[in-house]
Write a protein that holds these residues in place. Structure first.
Motif, PDB file in Angstrom:
ATOM      1  N   SER A 175     -30.112 -38.717 -42.076  1.00  0.00           N
ATOM      2  CA  SER A 175     -31.017 -38.152 -42.747  1.00  0.00           C
ATOM      3  C   SER A 175     -31.656 -38.748 -43.678  1.00  0.00           C
ATOM      4  O   SER A 175     -32.886 -38.344 -43.973  1.00  0.00           O
ATOM      5  N   ARG A 180     -34.495 -40.489 -41.926  1.00  0.00           N
ATOM      6  CA  ARG A 180     -35.569 -39.742 -41.074  1.00  0.00           C
ATOM      7  C   ARG A 180     -36.218 -39.254 -42.027  1.00  0.00           C
ATOM      8  O   ARG A 180     -37.489 -38.928 -41.696  1.00  0.00           O
ATOM      9  N   ASN A 181     -35.702 -38.886 -43.259  1.00  0.00           N
ATOM     10  CA  ASN A 181     -36.772 -38.141 -44.119  1.00  0.00           C
ATOM     11  C   ASN A 181     -37.593 -39.078 -44.680  1.00  0.00           C
ATOM     12  O   ASN A 181     -38.979 -38.745 -44.933  1.00  0.00           O
ATOM     13  N   ASN A 192     -38.828 -38.676 -37.674  1.00  0.00           N
ATOM     14  CA  ASN A 192     -37.808 -38.100 -36.505  1.00  0.00           C
ATOM     15  C   ASN A 192     -37.543 -39.016 -35.375  1.00  0.00           C
ATOM     16  O   ASN A 192     -36.841 -38.983 -34.730  1.00  0.00           O
TER      17      ASN A 192
END
Length: 277
Positions: free
Chosen positions: A228, A231-232, A236
């Motif tokens: 997470s 990807r943040n 993505n």
């Protein structure tokens, strides 16, 4: 395209093979790992006994001068870890008697305390050795296919790695949710595929091993948090993949699959090719 996360029909067979592979490795590796660790730890305990005049002098000045003796002191108490208690008389049999301590008694006491210390660090010993072996397996597989390993001294960043390279234990900077603080996320293996296009991100691999099913269920959220964060920060398209060996049950696999995290089983390492590398 998913490789293993979308194929639950074969999870059961893979789990069994992974457990067998881990146990085979453990039975061959563990005796030597414990032996070498026990020898070194015994030497450390003997040095601590020397610093404390064989446990007859323990005061703040000694601890300040030799802070490395604290682990030995904790395991020398009765019961262990309770520094407010007395030194264990069953170990240090010379305490309170008139006869001087002899070399055999010191060595015997050092072995007993060393066994306690080794018992307290067993899991890290095994986990670190297994991770080292897993990374060596990934590196060897890639190098056999023409990839080059980037050494730590080359100073390459994860987003500027040359095509066809691998780096182990590289830090990836990310900003936390508040956007104010940056931290480095350690990634076990980062691979820049030969097929990568300009400005493409590499593939991130996390080497995971476990010697029991309970431990994996406790740790399964760690990977989701790491993915997470990646990807943040980087979008993505980040590919974050697990490299598994050991006790990973269907509950663990299902959790990771639900988070969109795929994996490669070490016993089927050729699946690495299915990730485009």
């Amino acid at each position: 395209m998913p490789v293993n996360l979308d194929k639950p029909a074969r999870w059961k067979a893979d789990i069994a093979q992974s457990v067998d592979m881990y146990n085979d490795w453990f039975m061959n590796f563990a005796p030597e790992a414990f032996r070498s660790t026990r020898i070194q730890t015994t030497k450390d305990v003997e040095a601590a006994l020397c610093s404390t005049d064989n446990m007859t002098r323990i005061d703040p000045a000694i601890i300040c001068e030799h802070p490395d003796i604290l682990p030995t002191l904790r395991m020398s108490m009765c019961p262990p870890l309770a520094l407010e208690k007395m030194a264990d008389p069953d170990i240090f049999t010379w305490l309170g008697r008139k006869e001087p301590v002899n070399a055999m008694e010191i060595h015997r006491a050092a072995i007993i305390v060393a066994d306690r210390l080794c018992g307290s660090v067993t899991n890290p010993i095994i986990r670190n050795a297994q991770e080292k072996r897993q990374l060596a397996a990934i590196k060897s597989w890639l190098e056999a296919r023409g990839y080059r390993h980037i050494e730590s001294g080359e100073g390459a960043r994860f987003d500027s790695m040359p095509i066809g390279t691998i780096s182990c234990r590289m830090n990836v900077p990310v900003k936390l949710e508040d956007g104010l603080k940056s931290v480095n996320i350690p990634v076990d293996a980062i691979v820049m595929p030969k097929s990568a296009k300009k400005n493409s991100l590499p593939v991130f691999f996390e080497a995971k091993s476990a010697g029991d099913f309970t431990n994996t269920n406790k740790r399964r959220k760690e990977e989701a948090v790491k993915m997470s964060q990646l990807r943040n920060n980087y979008g993505n398209t980040v590919r974050f993949t697990l490299f598994l060996c050991g006790y990973f049950n269907a509950g663990y696999l299902g959790y990771e699959a639900a988070e969109g995290i795929d994996w490669v089983w070490e016993h089927r390492i050729d699946d690495l090719a299915l990730f485009g590398i």
